[in-house]
Design an enzyme around this catalytic site. Structure first.
Site, mmCIF file in Angstrom:
data_model
loop_
_atom_site.group_PDB
_atom_site.id
_atom_site.type_symbol
_atom_site.label_atom_id
_atom_site.label_comp_id
_atom_site.label_asym_id
_atom_site.label_seq_id
_atom_site.Cartn_x
_atom_site.Cartn_y
_atom_site.Cartn_z
ATOM 1 N N GLU A 158 34.430 38.378 66.925
ATOM 2 C CA GLU A 158 33.248 37.490 67.313
ATOM 3 C C GLU A 158 34.212 36.373 67.869
ATOM 4 O OE1 GLU A 158 34.133 38.329 63.946
ATOM 5 O OE2 GLU A 158 34.190 36.477 62.803
ATOM 6 N N ASN A 159 35.320 36.579 68.571
ATOM 7 C CA ASN A 159 35.884 35.423 69.247
ATOM 8 C C ASN A 159 35.000 34.562 70.069
ATOM 9 O OD1 ASN A 159 38.589 36.809 68.969
ATOM 10 N ND2 ASN A 159 37.902 37.998 70.405
ATOM 11 N N GLU A 163 41.936 37.419 64.249
ATOM 12 C CA GLU A 163 41.702 37.201 62.886
ATOM 13 C C GLU A 163 42.287 38.464 62.310
ATOM 14 O OE1 GLU A 163 37.453 37.585 62.115
ATOM 15 O OE2 GLU A 163 37.662 37.009 60.148
ATOM 16 N N GLY A 203 36.290 47.249 64.481
ATOM 17 C CA GLY A 203 34.955 47.578 65.116
ATOM 18 C C GLY A 203 34.736 46.664 66.314
ATOM 19 N N ALA A 204 35.145 45.279 66.003
ATOM 20 C CA ALA A 204 34.824 44.296 66.914
ATOM 21 C C ALA A 204 35.006 42.919 66.420
ATOM 22 C CB ALA A 204 33.378 44.329 67.711
ATOM 23 N N HIS A 242 25.712 41.908 65.229
ATOM 24 C CA HIS A 242 26.621 41.342 64.072
ATOM 25 C C HIS A 242 27.507 40.253 64.745
ATOM 26 C CE1 HIS A 242 29.058 41.779 60.491
ATOM 27 N NE2 HIS A 242 29.914 41.227 61.121
ATOM 28 N N GLU A 243 28.262 40.775 66.028
ATOM 29 C CA GLU A 243 29.093 40.010 66.376
ATOM 30 C C GLU A 243 28.559 38.546 67.140
ATOM 31 O OE1 GLU A 243 32.156 40.482 65.320
ATOM 32 O OE2 GLU A 243 31.739 42.413 65.121
ATOM 33 N N GLU A 271 30.950 37.193 56.449
ATOM 34 C CA GLU A 271 30.788 38.479 56.670
ATOM 35 C C GLU A 271 29.686 38.930 55.935
ATOM 36 O OE1 GLU A 271 31.834 39.865 58.973
ATOM 37 O OE2 GLU A 271 33.930 38.710 59.480
ATOM 38 N N HIS A 296 27.548 36.145 64.438
ATOM 39 C CA HIS A 296 28.616 35.213 63.766
ATOM 40 C C HIS A 296 28.697 34.013 64.874
ATOM 41 C CE1 HIS A 296 30.672 37.192 60.957
ATOM 42 N NE2 HIS A 296 31.033 38.521 61.694
HETATM 43 N N1 B3K Z 1 35.809 39.439 61.862
HETATM 44 C C1 B3K Z 1 36.107 40.803 62.503
HETATM 45 C C2 B3K Z 1 36.811 41.602 61.593
HETATM 46 C C3 B3K Z 1 38.183 41.105 61.605
HETATM 47 C C4 B3K Z 1 39.202 41.956 60.755
HETATM 48 C C5 B3K Z 1 40.499 41.479 60.859
HETATM 49 N N2 B3K Z 1 41.371 42.265 60.185
HETATM 50 C C6 B3K Z 1 34.804 41.632 62.808
HETATM 51 C C7 B3K Z 1 33.515 41.451 62.254
HETATM 52 O O1 B3K Z 1 33.344 41.527 60.943
HETATM 53 O O2 B3K Z 1 32.674 40.770 62.594
HETATM 54 ZN ZN ZN Z 2 31.630 40.150 60.859
#
Ligand code: B3K
Ligand code: ZN
Length: 879
Positions: free
Chosen positions: A272-273, A129, A269-270, A305-306, A328, A309
């Site tokens: 969410e794959n 991402e 931070g992290a 949070h992750e 987000e 997602h």
């Molecule tokens: N979705 C990711 C953030 C990706 C940032 C890309 N530059 C983490 C999050 O918001 O959960």
């Molecule tokens: Zn997020």
């Protein structure tokens, strides 16, 4: 952000549905550190309504072979120019096969496939991402192309014993030459940004979980062997998150395994794959010797949070990156609700609103301001901002408040049901929430479309004869000169009598007769709301719970704020009254013409300090005035060093009013019950103890330093240890040097603890810190290649230390500019984020403004900047 490089800008208005879809993708990796190879097989589907050639994104890819429908393509049957691969003669149902070479060890941008850690001991991982997948293979790399993934990983078994990708496991086996293979199939079609793999030597902890709808899931958390013992707290947090999402939103997990992997080399931070979350170690690892209470809470919040997602982002994803806040903002709101349920709700609200004011309001007031749904961008990675996340979450909170708890749940159920497997838009979201409740929420779209923090002016008029109180509300956009459409602004109101009792509210046409609190909706430029049976002029408590992300303007007398600070039963509003009063007290000191607010603020807090029934963590927050960044937001011409001096004086006056003796007694009392426990009471005691020690340091320096040395030595955990070290450093204690050295030695092998060591020193206020920062750069453990380390030294200095960074001689600006250049060559995303520290430069007092301007113009004139950094710098020049 307003991009003048017209041709580089990507616009929401230009959105077109994809001309080509990929129904399924097979990826076969041969992984190694220096060079990896990947064969990809795409099953293509053409949109019959469009007639464009097949165009795939690809960046930094070395194309080894290419075949269409089984035939190797001649060199003139495709073109690879400007990061686009255009292929002739593809048709509906065609299969495209490519083979590429990747160079993970040379990838310092940490986007695509890269190496975390050293060549010999590190592991491989991916970050896609927003647009990292095009750094891995040729693909229509946009979130509205969703495909079924089959991923096979092959690698040397000894060097890469663990091979992971998203989806369910689908076979393993041995190969020749000591290699092995592992396959994963993801049954849920997903966008390419959710693809991930991990390969290397990792340990795991594991737990079995059964979802509310009966699916057996294996939960695995993976980390390098020296860190695996610090993953247990995250595992508990994961289980709590999964249960909570089942209960609060009816959402169940949907694969047989869920992996989380910790890395020290990560740009944010992290991530969410799908089925394989990857975490910055900072937000996953926790242990009592090296993590503070705040860090424990952050781990819990980011794990949640992750995980959340998986539905708000993965099952329902975004049509395009302009809709980023769809996932987000919503997921931040879901995380905030979870954290409020797990911990104290008012404290969580205080934390969230403080963050909004510290990070988002300044963003919205300066040159990089943009709507929650931006209209255009040049580099999407620059839009993972406090506006998209935090303001976005506030917008969801308003919607949820509008619908009420049950109505919001009904709306969310419909949203998930209708959009499952789709790439959705904000209109889809508002549409589902509204339809499920038969209300029209589309007026809230205006919030998504305009930048700037709205101002809400409130005026109250009491009429003794008719016993009415009329509240007049007027809204205006942030920068006055621009005409903006009216926003729906929900204002939660309570009224207090002069003894601090809340009145029963009576309004014509309202069902909530007799309640203590009500919400009035301002949905036009201005409106008046009449409350009946109000005998005497009340004190209004407005925007309770921060019911809308606006700046409230109401002419409170200091005594009225003191009344709310003393009596408001809602912890958030009590704190908010104190914050407003502290701002007024600050203005007393700054302007030197009155001291009414200063007296009211310190008197009220001195009383609360003695109160026995008050929550100790809340008391700690009440004793903390708005920070220097928030105070700067209120100034037309900003001198950060003067603000720092006034801020210190403000706290000194508070400490003097409470008195050294009372502070010392409270400190001793709290120190006696020092424990390592993590329960709410113990955390609250540590929070108040830290605040008490800081205040005590202002009135009794030598004695406080002695106490801090003892506290540092005897601290049962990191919260107390770091608090003590901080007091020693900031008071320039003679013992500070040895404590700093001792900490350095103790945590030589703990990267996250060392990060705190850098950050604490970089945040010591004042001119001298710049030289300390330069000295710290020479520390053997410092490197520009690790984003956490960069953040802990430079991020802490330029963002967390206004009086240190904004030196009158401009040396801070010069240092930042120099390091940005070095950093940009390695990692453009990190460089661009750091550069936002120049935000607000136009409002600096003339001398500093001139110096900042010179440095920023010089950067703007450099045509070797990455697209990431250049977009930020160009915006800075425009604002
Ligand atoms: N979705 C990711 C953030 C990706 C940032 C890309 N530059 C983490 C999050 O918001 O959960
Ligand atoms: Zn997020």
């Amino acid at each position: 952000m307003n991009d003048t490089q017209e041709n580089a800008a990507i616009r929401l208005a230009d959105y077109r549905a994809p001309a080509w879809h990929v129904d399924s993708i097979e990826m076969d990796f041969d992984l190694d550190i220096e060079s990896s190879e990947l064969s990809t097989r795409l099953l293509l589907r053409r949109d019959p309504a469009q007639d464009s050639p097949l165009r795939l994104n690809g960046e930094n890819l070395e194309l080894l072979s290419i075949a269409l429908d089984g035939k190797t393509l001649d060199a003139d049957a495709y073109r690879f120019v400007d990061d686009l691969l255009e292929i002739d003669n593809a048709r509906d149902g065609s299969v495209l096969e490519t083979r590429v070479r990747l160079r993970p060890a040379a990838n310092t941008a940490l986007e695509g496939l890269y190496l975390s850690g050293s060549h010999d001991a590190g592991f491989l991982l991916t970050q896609c991402e927003a647009e990292g997948f095009r750094h891995i293979t040729f693909f229509p790399d946009r979130p509205d192309v969703q495909s079924r993934y089959t991923v096979t990983l092959r690698a040397n078994r000894e060097r890469f014993p663990v091979l992971l990708a998203g989806g369910n496991p689908d076979g393993v086996g041995d190969l020749d030459n000591g290699w092995h293979w592992v396959r994963f199939v993801d049954p849920h079609p997903k966008p390419s940004y959710l693809f991930a793999l991990v390969a290397g030597r990792l340990d795991k902890i594991t737990r079995d979980y059964v979802t509310a709808d009966g699916r057996k899931v294996v939960l695995n958390i993976w980390a390098e062997s020296d860190a695996i013992d610090r993953c247990h707290y995250a595992m508990d947090a994961l289980e709590r998150s999964m249960r909570w999402d089942e209960r609060a939103f009816g959402r169940n997990y949907d694969l047989d395994v869920f992996h989380i992997v910790a890395t020290h080399d990560f740009n944010m931070g992290a991530m969410e794959n799908k089925g394989l979350n990857i975490f910055n170690a900072k937000y996953l690892l926790a242990d009592q010797d090296s993590s503070t209470d705040d860090e424990y809470r952050h781990v819990e919040a980011v794990v949640a949070h992750e995980y959340f997602h998986n539905w708000s982002g993965n099952r329902v994803t975004c049509r395009d990156w302009f809709q980023l806040s769809l996932k987000e903002g919503l997921t931040v709101f879901r995380e905030q609700s979870f954290s409020a349920d797990m911990n104290s709700a008012p404290l969580k609200r205080i934390e969230d609103v403080s963050l909004l004011r510290r990070a988002q309001f300044p963003e919205d007031a300066g040159p990089i301001a943009h709507p929650v749904r931006p209209a255009q961008y040049s580099e999407i990675n620059n839009f993972y901002t406090a506006t998209v996340y935090e303001k976005g979450a506030e917008l969801v909170r308003m919607l949820s408040g509008h619908l009420g708890k049950q109505g919001f749940r009904r709306g969310m159920d419909l949203y998930f049901e209708r959009n499952d497997g789709r790439a959705a838009t904000l209109e889809d979201f508002l549409g589902s929430l509204g339809e499920a409740n038969q209300v029209d929420l589309m007026p809230y779209l205006a919030w998504y479309a305009q930048a700037g923090t709205p101002r809400l002016k409130a005026e109250g008029r009491h009429d003794a004869e008719s016993r009415t109180y009329t509240l007049r509300l007027i809204q205006h956009g942030s920068n006055g000169h621009e005409e903006k459409p009216a926003l729906p602004i929900p204002v939660k109101v309570g009224l207090f009598d002069r003894d601090g009792e809340m009145l029963d509210l009576h309004m014509d046409g309202q069902t909530s007769h007799g309640e203590k609190e009500t919400v009035v909706l301002l949905d036009q430029a201005q409106a008046s709301f009449v409350f009946r049976d109000v005998v005497e002029a009340p004190v209004p408590s407005l925007l309770r719970g921060f019911s809308a992300p606006v700046i409230l303007e109401y002419e409170y007398a200091p005594a009225e704020l003191a009344l709310l600070l003393a009596h408001d039963p809602d912890g958030f509003n009590q704190w908010e009254a104190g914050q407003q009063l502290a701002c007024r007290a600050y203005e007393n000191l700054r302007d030197g013409v009155a001291d009414d607010a200063l007296i009211a603020w310190t008197d009220a807090l001195a009383l609360l300090f003695e109160a026995t029934e008050i929550d100790q963590a809340l008391l700690a927050d009440l004793l903390t005035p708005p920070g220097e960044i928030e105070l700067a937001e209120r100034e037309a011409s900003v001198d950060p060093q003067r603000i720092h001096a006034l801020h210190r004086q403000l706290q000194l006056r508070l400490a003097e009013r409470i008195g050294a003796r009372a502070l010392a007694e409270k400190y001793e009392m709290l120190h006696k019950c020092s424990t390592i426990k993590l329960d709410a009471t113990s955390q609250a005691q540590r929070r108040l103890k830290r605040r008490t020690l800081e205040l005590l340091g202002l009135v009794d320096s030598a004695e406080t330093q002695r106490r801090a040395v003892t506290q540092y030595r005897e601290a049962p955990g990191m919260t107390d240890r770091l608090a003590a070290l901080n007091v020693l450093l900031r008071s320039d204690a003679p013992q500070a040097g040895s404590a700093v050295a001792q900490y350095r030695a103790r945590y030589a092998d703990n990267a996250l603890a060392l990060d705190k060591w850098f950050a604490l020193q970089a945040q010591v206020p004042g001119d001298a810190t710049l030289d300390r920062v330069k000295m710290l750069e020479q520390d053997a453990s410092f490197t520009l290649r690790n984003p956490n380390r960069v953040q802990s030294l430079f991020g802490a200095f330029v963002r967390g230390n206004p009086s240190g960074f904004h030196r009158a001689d401009g040396a801070g600006y010069r240092l930042l500019a120099d390091r940005l250049l070095g950093l940009d060559a390695l990692n453009p995303q990190v460089a661009a984020r750091l550069a936002t520290a120049f935000n607000g430069w136009q409002r600096l007092e003339p001398c500093r403004r001139e110096l900042a301007h010179a440095v920023i113009s010089e950067l703007a004139g450099n045509d070797a900047l990455s697209r990431n950094l250049s977009e930020i710098i160009v915006s800075m020049m425009q604002g």
